[in-house]
Structure formats: C-alpha cells, structure tokens
Design a protein around this motif. Structure first.
Motif, PDB file in Angstrom:
ATOM      1  N   PRO A 731    -113.790 -11.218 -10.328  1.00  0.00           N
ATOM      2  CA  PRO A 731    -113.633 -10.878  -8.896  1.00  0.00           C
ATOM      3  C   PRO A 731    -112.422 -10.944  -7.295  1.00  0.00           C
ATOM      4  N   ALA A 732    -112.046 -11.713  -7.121  1.00  0.00           N
ATOM      5  CA  ALA A 732    -111.190 -12.179  -6.138  1.00  0.00           C
ATOM      6  C   ALA A 732    -110.470 -10.038  -6.032  1.00  0.00           C
ATOM      7  N   ILE A 733    -109.937 -10.267  -7.815  1.00  0.00           N
ATOM      8  CA  ILE A 733    -109.085  -8.780  -7.876  1.00  0.00           C
ATOM      9  C   ILE A 733    -109.768  -7.809  -6.975  1.00  0.00           C
ATOM     10  N   ALA A 734    -111.182  -7.780  -7.849  1.00  0.00           N
ATOM     11  CA  ALA A 734    -111.677  -6.035  -7.024  1.00  0.00           C
ATOM     12  C   ALA A 734    -112.278  -6.333  -5.735  1.00  0.00           C
ATOM     13  N   HIS A 735    -112.510  -7.506  -5.343  1.00  0.00           N
ATOM     14  CA  HIS A 735    -112.394  -7.565  -3.784  1.00  0.00           C
ATOM     15  C   HIS A 735    -111.386  -7.040  -2.687  1.00  0.00           C
ATOM     16  N   ALA A 736    -109.623  -7.246  -3.525  1.00  0.00           N
ATOM     17  CA  ALA A 736    -108.705  -7.137  -2.833  1.00  0.00           C
ATOM     18  C   ALA A 736    -108.564  -5.439  -2.962  1.00  0.00           C
ATOM     19  N   ILE A 737    -108.585  -5.188  -4.100  1.00  0.00           N
ATOM     20  CA  ILE A 737    -108.937  -3.634  -4.398  1.00  0.00           C
ATOM     21  C   ILE A 737    -109.891  -2.744  -2.877  1.00  0.00           C
ATOM     22  N   THR A 738    -111.113  -2.992  -2.900  1.00  0.00           N
ATOM     23  CA  THR A 738    -111.891  -2.865  -2.333  1.00  0.00           C
ATOM     24  C   THR A 738    -111.412  -2.512  -1.001  1.00  0.00           C
ATOM     25  N   ASN A 739    -110.642  -4.009  -0.618  1.00  0.00           N
ATOM     26  CA  ASN A 739    -109.988  -3.473   0.376  1.00  0.00           C
ATOM     27  C   ASN A 739    -108.771  -2.962   1.131  1.00  0.00           C
ATOM     28  N   ALA A 740    -108.039  -2.671  -0.436  1.00  0.00           N
ATOM     29  CA  ALA A 740    -106.831  -2.130  -0.159  1.00  0.00           C
ATOM     30  C   ALA A 740    -107.191  -0.730  -0.252  1.00  0.00           C
ATOM     31  N   CYS A 741    -108.550   0.096  -1.229  1.00  0.00           N
ATOM     32  CA  CYS A 741    -108.429   1.127  -0.936  1.00  0.00           C
ATOM     33  C   CYS A 741    -110.509   1.874  -0.266  1.00  0.00           C
ATOM     34  N   GLY A 742    -110.599   0.525  -1.078  1.00  0.00           N
ATOM     35  CA  GLY A 742    -112.153   1.610  -0.734  1.00  0.00           C
ATOM     36  C   GLY A 742    -112.737   1.496  -1.377  1.00  0.00           C
ATOM     37  N   ILE A 743    -112.550   1.512  -2.617  1.00  0.00           N
ATOM     38  CA  ILE A 743    -113.493   1.863  -3.352  1.00  0.00           C
ATOM     39  C   ILE A 743    -113.766   0.330  -4.244  1.00  0.00           C
ATOM     40  N   HIS A 744    -115.102   0.749  -4.842  1.00  0.00           N
ATOM     41  CA  HIS A 744    -115.408  -0.469  -5.310  1.00  0.00           C
ATOM     42  C   HIS A 744    -115.963  -0.567  -7.297  1.00  0.00           C
ATOM     43  N   LEU A 745    -114.481  -1.458  -7.389  1.00  0.00           N
ATOM     44  CA  LEU A 745    -115.001  -1.568  -9.345  1.00  0.00           C
ATOM     45  C   LEU A 745    -116.046  -2.282  -9.803  1.00  0.00           C
ATOM     46  N   ARG A 746    -116.964  -1.708 -10.548  1.00  0.00           N
ATOM     47  CA  ARG A 746    -117.788  -2.530 -11.079  1.00  0.00           C
ATOM     48  C   ARG A 746    -117.636  -2.876 -12.532  1.00  0.00           C
ATOM     49  N   THR A 747    -116.611  -1.984 -13.050  1.00  0.00           N
ATOM     50  CA  THR A 747    -116.381  -2.138 -14.533  1.00  0.00           C
ATOM     51  C   THR A 747    -115.190  -2.575 -14.887  1.00  0.00           C
ATOM     52  N   LEU A 748    -115.601  -3.655 -15.934  1.00  0.00           N
ATOM     53  CA  LEU A 748    -114.051  -4.471 -16.129  1.00  0.00           C
ATOM     54  C   LEU A 748    -113.779  -3.457 -17.133  1.00  0.00           C
ATOM     55  N   PRO A 749    -112.217  -3.390 -17.346  1.00  0.00           N
ATOM     56  CA  PRO A 749    -111.101  -4.366 -16.657  1.00  0.00           C
ATOM     57  C   PRO A 749    -110.516  -3.791 -15.269  1.00  0.00           C
ATOM     58  N   MET A 750    -109.858  -3.827 -14.494  1.00  0.00           N
ATOM     59  CA  MET A 750    -109.846  -2.549 -13.465  1.00  0.00           C
ATOM     60  C   MET A 750    -108.066  -1.906 -13.870  1.00  0.00           C
ATOM     61  N   THR A 751    -107.965  -1.307 -15.188  1.00  0.00           N
ATOM     62  CA  THR A 751    -106.542  -0.325 -15.015  1.00  0.00           C
ATOM     63  C   THR A 751    -105.867   0.339 -14.201  1.00  0.00           C
ATOM     64  N   ALA A 752    -104.695   0.391 -13.798  1.00  0.00           N
ATOM     65  CA  ALA A 752    -104.550   1.754 -12.968  1.00  0.00           C
ATOM     66  C   ALA A 752    -105.068   2.880 -13.602  1.00  0.00           C
ATOM     67  N   GLU A 753    -105.225   3.555 -14.229  1.00  0.00           N
ATOM     68  CA  GLU A 753    -105.994   4.936 -14.556  1.00  0.00           C
ATOM     69  C   GLU A 753    -107.449   4.480 -13.115  1.00  0.00           C
ATOM     70  N   ASN A 754    -108.082   3.386 -14.396  1.00  0.00           N
ATOM     71  CA  ASN A 754    -109.726   3.327 -13.916  1.00  0.00           C
ATOM     72  C   ASN A 754    -109.530   3.877 -11.930  1.00  0.00           C
ATOM     73  N   ILE A 755    -108.757   2.796 -11.332  1.00  0.00           N
ATOM     74  CA  ILE A 755    -108.521   2.576 -10.330  1.00  0.00           C
ATOM     75  C   ILE A 755    -108.758   4.322  -9.365  1.00  0.00           C
ATOM     76  N   LEU A 756    -107.089   4.842 -10.483  1.00  0.00           N
ATOM     77  CA  LEU A 756    -107.153   6.466  -9.808  1.00  0.00           C
ATOM     78  C   LEU A 756    -107.999   7.033  -9.909  1.00  0.00           C
ATOM     79  N   MET A 757    -108.683   7.157 -11.016  1.00  0.00           N
ATOM     80  CA  MET A 757    -110.125   7.815 -10.598  1.00  0.00           C
ATOM     81  C   MET A 757    -111.357   7.643  -9.752  1.00  0.00           C
ATOM     82  N   LYS A 758    -111.101   6.706  -9.718  1.00  0.00           N
ATOM     83  CA  LYS A 758    -112.118   6.177  -8.391  1.00  0.00           C
ATOM     84  C   LYS A 758    -111.574   6.438  -6.950  1.00  0.00           C
ATOM     85  N   ILE A 759    -110.336   6.531  -7.120  1.00  0.00           N
ATOM     86  CA  ILE A 759    -109.510   7.394  -5.742  1.00  0.00           C
ATOM     87  C   ILE A 759    -109.488   8.548  -5.909  1.00  0.00           C
TER      88      ILE A 759
END
Ligand code: FES
Ligand code: FES
Lengths: 763, 156
Positions: A731-759
């Motif tokens: 949860p702390a890393i998911a929170h930091a990701i939201t704070n970095a770029c405004g996306i919410h990742l609610r499914t693990l793991p938060m791979t670079a690919e998943n992050i990029l897709m959300k962005i």
C-alpha cells in the motif's frame, strides 16, 4: 535486563556461516530410496485408467504407488491445532486431479535416473473436465471441484461445497448502512492481491525410515513437527505413537512449511517397502506443487465526515483457495480482523467474506496470512479517502487511530494494552522527510520522486488455541538444557529463547543449550507460525525457569538442612538471603548440580506450558520514497523507512533483520512477484527466471527503527515481529505511485508495464 | 569416464557418468556445504571456486573439472569464519541456506576488487539471492569486514 534486549549473535551462527551439514538433505542416509512424483498435466480430470506394470518391473524400482494404494481417510495438509478449521478435502493420491501438478503416482527407486525412466513408462488416461480458473466465476460453476461424498469439516465454516464455496462468514458492529448515509465522503473500490510464492531458498524435502522398533521416523524441513505427526497419523492410518518427527535446521519457511508438502510421499514409500526414502523437490516443483499466498479480491467501502472522522468501513473479501482448502477459513479472517481494528474509532464496521475453490494450486500460509492482503486494500482506500478529503494521509490516520485501553471491536473484543503506533508514525514521518517530500518532487523532465505511507498490525499467537511447552533441566556442570518444540526456521528463536532463559536464570548465554525439535523428546508446541514463538514459547520459558529456580532453592535447602524460604539464588550460588556472609548456608550451583546426580540425588527439571487468552498486536508504520520514470513507468524504491512496535525487542539485531527481510519481501510483492496461470491452468511462473524475487540490485536504502511499547502479557514486554513487517510496502508504494503521477493502481503487482498502461489511459 | 581433480588441496580420482553435474559430484564426495536453490542458474547458492574463480556448480559438468582446482567453503573455513563473524554480529545469517555460496562469492570479491564501492559490491554479488535478510544486513557486514581487513593491513 542483562541479556534480553541485547544484540547477541545467533547460537547457531558459526555452523551456518561455515557451511556445516545441518539441513535435512545433508543428514539423509546415502542408501535412501529416491522418491519422485508423476504429476497431472490437467487442471481438472478424473483418472480412468493407469498402467504402472511396466514401470514397476524396471531395474532399480522399489515401488509405484497410485490412488488405488493409499488410505481413504480425507485430511487437510494445513498445520493447525486439532480440530483443524481447514476442510478435510485431500487424499495422498486421489482419483480426481484438481490442478496442473496434482500428484498422480509416487515412484521410488535406487537412483534418480532409474526413477525418472520408470516414470516415463507409466500411462494414464484421463477424463478431462472444464477447469474453474477465475475465482470470480467459481461460485455455481458447472464444474464442481469437490464432488466427493466424504468431504468433511470439523465445524461449521459456512461452506457449500457443491457451489465451490469452501467457506464464508462475517460480522457487523454498529449500523454501517446508517453511517454510510451520514458520510460526507465515501471511497468504494476493489483491490486485487495476487497469489505469491514464499520462495524460501531451501525447497521442500523430507526423508523417512523405520527405527529399530518399526516406528516411522520423518525428518523434514518444517515449521510444524507436532502437526505433522498428527496429520501423518490420520493420512497414513497409523497411530501417532508410531510416528516420530525430527526437524533439523531449516532453510526458511515463511509459512510455506506450515503445511505438509513433501512429507507423506516418502513416508508411504517407507511404510510400503520398509526402506529409508527421500524426496527433494526441485525449484519447479516447489513453485507448482506446494501452496501460495491466497489471491484475494477485496472491496472496501469507507465513509467519513468532512473533518475526516471515520464513520463506517465495510470490507468484503473474495479469497481464492485453489484446489484445496488449506488455511482457507483462517487467512481470510485476518484480512478483516487484523486491519479493521486499526480504525477502531469508526462508528460502524462490517466484514464479510467468501472463499472459493478453483483449479489452481492450493493456497496456504505465507507470512502475513491474509492480513497482508487486507492491509493493501484498506490502507490504499484510506490513502484515497485522504486525497478525496484534501487531507494529509497521516493526519487522517492520527485522527482515527486506535489507542491503548480501547476494546477492539473487530479484534474479538480484545483490550489493547500496548500500542506505540502513533509514535511509529511520527518517527517515520521525520525519518523519511515527509514534510518536504509529500506528495512529490519533480527532479527532471521525465523523473519524479514521491512518498507514500501505510500502517499495519498483526497478532501474537492464536489466542486460546496455540500452546507452547518447554522443559529446562539443570545439568551436572551447572549448565542448562532447554528443550523446545518451537521451530527455529532461521528466525533465531533458539537464540531468543536462550536469551530469555539466561535472563531468568541469571547465567551467561553459553550456559543454555537449546535442543531443537524431535517429537519424541521435545515438549509439545503447536509450531512456529501465527507470530507465536517469541511471545508464546518465550512466556513458557519464563515460567519454566521460575519453576526451576524454586526447585534449585529447595534442593539447596535440603543439602544445607535449612529452610528454603530463607534462601536466594543469584545464578551462581544459593545463599542465606538475610545474611550474605553466612558461609555455612551457602552452596555454589556447580557443587549443588554435581551432588544432585550422585547417589540419592534428584535430577532437577521444570516444565511449563503456556497459552494466551489474548493476541497482542504488534504495529508498524511504513514510509517509502520512490523514483519513477514517467516515460517508462519504471519505479525504483530509493528509501524505505519502517518503524516497528514489537514491544520489547528481545534481540534488537534479529528484530531488525526480520524487519528488513519482511520489507524486502513486501517490495517484491508490490512491484513484481506474481503467480499467473495460462488458459489451461498451467502455472506460468515456475522458476526464478519467470518468478522474480528481489535481488540486491532492486533495492535502495532500507531503514528500520523501533518505538517499543511494553506488552504485559509477553515475556519481558515482547510482542511478535515476524509477520507484521511484510504488510506495509504494497500500500505505501501504491500510494507513492499515485503521488508521483496521479494514477491509482489497485491490482498487484505494480510492474512498470502496468504503471505505464495506466498513465497512458489517464492521458 | 574417469576424472582427476584437486578439491580443497587434496587429489581425487573418480569414475563418473559423463552427464554428472558438478554440484552432485561434490555433494556425493561429502562436500555438503553446497546448496542448490534453483534449476535455472539464478540463485548463486551453489557457488564454488574453479581455479580460484567463482562458478556455479549447478551449471557445470563434473567432466569439465578434469585437472582443475576446486575450492568449497570447507577448504577456506578460517576465512569463512572470519567473515562469518561479521555476518553473525549483524544477525544477518538467518536461515543460513544461502550463506556458503554467498560467502564464497564475498571472499572471491575481496581477492578481486580493491576498495570496492557499494555499487560495485552489489553488482559483484547480484547473482546471490537471499530470501530472508533483505540484503541490508549482509551489506553492513561486508562494509565492516572490508574496513577491518584494511585496518589490519595498514597496521602491518
Ligand atoms: S543452484 Fe541456483 S544458481 Fe546454482
Ligand atoms: S539467510 Fe535464508 S536465504 Fe539467505
């Protein structure tokens, strides 16, 4: 305190760092039969026909065992106190196979090559059924995974096995409906935690033999020697008294070894052939043929008023137990019971759950045991709520935090007697530099650094169910042997329990010899799980040592022909408490111990058992700073701060290492660990090539601090630490990701690919 | 086939199957410190030295060591214990299953690199997985150990 709360090295350290042969496979006799398993290629099928005649006749082959040859008593492989809450849904080999990798035949022979060759000669024909692979479609699926008539539960766990529902339940306190209506702000989201592999470095392994009395001896890498005795007796249909289980040093477990995995296969070979037998799982088998973390899909609804006062929380968990129900009803419980109490001040809370069978590998115990999944969901929701309220997420926590003295409604009504969580949050906030860094700092056109946070709790032992006994003996050179049934799995409990004994008996640490687990010799202990060892077995050590001290004083009284009430013991001598110089009434422990083993002596030994009516929660606040590349989604943890309240740390070094190790496993879970299944139900990540665990290159700084409360129910104020430490990273890393770029990742793991897709989606 | 090699300073000649893997060969001879953690050359648990260079014994055939010198942790027990004390002082020897391979690589690194930076250390040891410690305690032990060794040298 002289020895408790000091960072002494582990008592087994030098053996481990010089590579001494102390693990299961190092000790196995050379003439063991080699045991291997033929496994099912289908996720769901019935064995129609099987031809083993050719294989059984091949050179070197001692036996081929199929479902026709095994006892018919269903059992669970979950290591839990009897009567186990997990359903009895297993046979050693079954005619129905329920996941890709389910054992079909056991083959034993003189060499590995011969066994492998024979395995290729076994022909099996299957009637293949449509597998259930998606937990959200499992309920009322036309494929019923456990159609057998003898499926059994020891008590009502809310199961409807004909619907693939392994268990269900829940509770409500207060009126959540009304409180949600009264809420100004509501977050209602679904969080998905995937199955993970414990991936301890020593894979599953066991060897077995018959001793001179024809009793079955099982030497195995396990966390639960006494439960193995119980389960093996049931599964093999032999009395417990004919089974002895020995646990050598083990190459870690993290919960994986709180379930029987490899034990029964060589055991049945030894019973069939009379010969010693050994099985060593390779890494692939360890991945595909054991248990994983329960995949959980958790819907969280939280409501608060405008000021951020929590009014209602509802958590609904759908848990996937896979093909069998090991730890199914208990892990799911923790997703609610070990998260909701953090926000005990909320006016109403509700927890409901369903656990379903699917045709994937059985889930089981993994450090955190459901609390980890629940923490990801609830803490993520809290961070989202803070954002919606326009409030600092730490302020939201502090406003609603549980406090010492409260009765914890969602925690079985237990009273909270020790809690330094607020101090943990304040300390961590300072250490990470929250004020300057929250929510994020842009460091270049494409790179941003952001922080995130989460809090968590766990328990210390299972109240009123776990039981730990120890025995401490005075030996004739004035040293002590401490017999324990708790299993050191690298966690250092042999050392920690020796420290507690040395503190109580006022002696040096090297005067305590800890004797590890052998069910013929060790006193009963439920085993090392549920964060119980330091807290529970530690307390048994305190009690036993106090008893032994009383016996020592009484024995000295007899020798000195004096009233023991007037005597005292300081670890070295027994003397007149009122008159220290009274040489006549003084005897050294050494002299007393020697005299006790001669003639009309009396061997001094004390046993104590302990179980606890409460399970005091340890707490932790986790803070992360990440650096994210906005063009690639690549996210690196550059700093992780964990501040822990585990009560008194008995050994601060070992507590620190537990914390660092737990955080890193949590980071792996957050960023890349993921068990996935292909369309036919085959596990796709069955090696370290595909299932990546953190290497030292994946990590930045890890910083740990302690804010200790004092737990009155624990030894010297200690609570547990082993599990709580894995919960915050996701949860702390998911929170930091939201704070970095405004996306919410609610499914693990938060791979670079998943992050990029959300962005990209967001843009 | 027959091979001859030197293991920890002693000569061995044995008949072996041509497909025998080095780790199995060594464990059969009683060098039980060697551990196998994977089937895909990812974990580093099986590290030994072949002619003084760290190699994965799970990824080499025994046939390939004809005439060569093998060193396992049993052959460098004193050095292992010296570094091991630093690990133990940190509590960074948890289950210990990764220790023999890890320590063999640390000792090799010490011989190969002078004054390595943290980054160099991490890269040198990147192939040694540990699931228990989270690596930070191992790093503290290495830094303190290398510092102490340097101290010794400069004292001479
Ligand atoms: S056993 Fe894993 S690299 Fe050799
Ligand atoms: S100490 Fe257990 S794997 Fe490293």
């Amino acid at each position: 305190m002289r020895i408790v709360n000091t960072a002494v090295p582990k008592v087994d350290a030098m053996a481990l760092v010089t590579g001494k042969p102390v693990y299961t496979d190092d000790l196995a006799p050379k003439n063991c039969l080699i045991v291997k398993l033929l496994r099912s290629p289908h996720a769901f099928a019935k064995i129609c026909d099987m031809d083993t005649a050719v294989a059984a006749q091949m050179p070197g082959i001692a036996c081929v065992i199929t479902h026709r040859d095994v006892p018919r008593h269903r059992f669970t492989m979950a290591g839990q106190s009897y009567p186990e809450p997990s359903p009895y849904d297993r046979l050693i080999l079954d005619q129905i196979v329920r996941y890709v990798g389910d054992p079909v035949a056991i083959v034993a022979g003189t060499t590995e090559k011969e066994v492998e060759k024979a395995m290729r000669e076994i022909t099996v024909s299957y009637e293949v059924f449509e597998p259930v692979l998606d937990p959200e479609k499992a309920l009322d699926h036309p494929s019923v995974i456990h159609p057998e008539k003898d499926w059994h539960v020891n008590f009502d766990i809310g199961s409807q096995v004909e619907r693939n529902l392994c268990c269900s339940g829940g509770f409500e306190s207060g009126d959540t409906g009304a409180e949600f209506s009264a809420s100004d702000v509501i977050v209602d989201e679904v969080y998905h935690v995937k199955a993970n592999s414990q991936a301890m470095m020593e894979t599953f392994r066991t060897y077995t033999y018959l001793d001179h009395n024809n009793r079955l001896t099982i030497v195995t890498s396990t966390q639960i020697p006494f439960h193995i005795r119980q389960i093996a007796a049931r599964a093999l249909g032999i009395p417990k008294q004919n089974i002895r289980v020995i646990k050598p040093r083990i190459g870690a477990g993290f919960g994986a070894k709180q379930t029987l995995i490899s034990e029964l296969f060589p055991a049945i070979v030894t019973l069939t052939t009379g010969k010693p037998a050994k099985i060593v799982f390779d890494r692939t088998e360890s991945f595909i043929g054991s248990t994983s973390r329960h995949e959980m899909i958790i819907r969280v609804k939280v409501g608060a008023d405008k000021e951020g006062k929590l009014l209602a929380i509802h958590l609904h968990t759908l848990s996937n137990t896979g093909a069998y129900g090991e730890h199914a009803p208990t892990t799911v419980g923790l997703s609610g019971h070990k998260t909701l109490p953090l926000y005990n001040k909320a006016k109403a809370c509700k927890f409901s759950y369903q656990v379903v069978y699917t045709n994937t590998m059985s889930a089981g115990a993994f450090r955190g045991y459901g609390a980890t999944q629940g923490t990801f969901a609830l803490e993520s929701a809290m961070n989202e709520l803070a954002a919606k309220l326009g409030m600092d997420p730490l302020t939201l926590r502090l406003k609603n935090l549980l406090e010492e003295g409260e009765i914890l409604t969602a925690y079985h009504g237990e009273k909270l007697n020790s809690c330094a969580l607020e101090a943990c949050i304040q300390k961590g906030r300072e250490m990470i530099g929250w004020e300057k860094k929250f929510p994020c700092v842009r460091i270049s056109d494409t790179k941003v650094r952001a922080v995130g946070a989460a809090i968590t709790m766990q328990g210390s032992s299972i109240p009123n169910i776990d039981m730990a006994a120890v025995e401490v003996r005075l030996q004739d050179d004035a040293y002590y042997t401490l017999m324990i049934g708790a299993t050191d799995m690298g966690t250092g409990c042999d050392t920690i329990l020796a420290q507690i004994a040395a503190e109580c008996l006022e002696c040096e640490l090297d005067k305590i010899i800890v004797s590890g687990v052998d069910t013929d010799h060790s006193p009963y202990d439920t085993g090392s799980y549920a964060s119980s060892t330091t807290f529970l077995t530690g307390m048994a050590v305190v009690k036993a040592c106090e008893r032994l001290k009383g016996k020592i004083i009484r024995a000295a009284g007899l020798r000195l022909k004096t009233d023991p009430a007037a005597l005292a013991f300081d670890g070295r001598a027994i003397f007149n408490d009122n008159e220290k110089d009274d040489e006549k009434n003084r005897i050294n422990l050494d002299d007393l111990a020697k005299s006790l083993v001669v003639g009309a002596g009396h061997c001094l030994s004390a046993t104590a058992s302990h179980s606890s009516p409460v399970s005091p929660p340890p707490f932790m606040a986790g803070f992360v700073e990440i650096e994210m590349d906005l063009e690639t989604g690549k996210t690196h943890v550059i700093d992780y701060v964990g501040v822990v309240d585990c009560g008194t740390p008995i050994n601060p070094n070992l507590a620190r290492l537990q914390t660092e190790g737990g955080i890193v496993q949590g980071i792996g879970m957050a960023l890349f660990e993921d068990i996935t299944y292909g369309k036919t139900g085959k596990m796709m990540n069955n090696s370290f090539m595909q299932y990546k665990i953190p290497s030292r290159l994946d990590l930045g700084e890890i910083r740990v601090a302690f804010q200790s409360s004092y737990e009155p129910a624990g030894p010297f104020g200690a609570k547990s630490i082993g599990e709580v430490v894995i919960n915050t990273p996701a949860p702390a890393i998911a929170h930091a990701i939201t704070n970095a770029c405004g996306i919410h990742l609610r499914t693990l793991p938060m791979t670079a690919e998943n992050i990029l897709m959300k962005i990209r989606e967001k843009q | 086939m027959q091979i001859s090699c030197d293991i920890n300073g002693k000569a061995y000649t044995r008949h072996i199957e041509p497909d025998l893997v080095l780790i199995d060969f060594l464990r059969d001879l009683g060098f039980l410190s060697l551990k196998q953690g994977c089937d895909t050359t990812n974990c580093g648990l099986c590290t030994v030295w072949v002619d003084g260079t760290p190699r994965l014994s799970c990824a080499m055939l025994a046939a390939g060591i004809q005439g060569r010198q093998i060193t396992t942790i049993e052959g460098v027990e004193k050095e292992a214990a010296a570094f091991g004390q630093f690990l133990a002082a940190q509590g960074a020897d948890q289950c210990g299953f990764c220790s023999p391979g890890f320590i063999m690589n640390v000792l090799a690194m010490e011989r190969e690199l002078t004054d390595p930076s943290d980054d160099q250390i991490k890269h040198y040891l990147a192939g040694n997985l540990c699931r228990c410690t989270g690596y930070a305690g191992q790093m503290r032990a290495i830094t303190l150990y290398l510092g102490a060794r340097k101290g010794e040298l400069s004292c001479e």
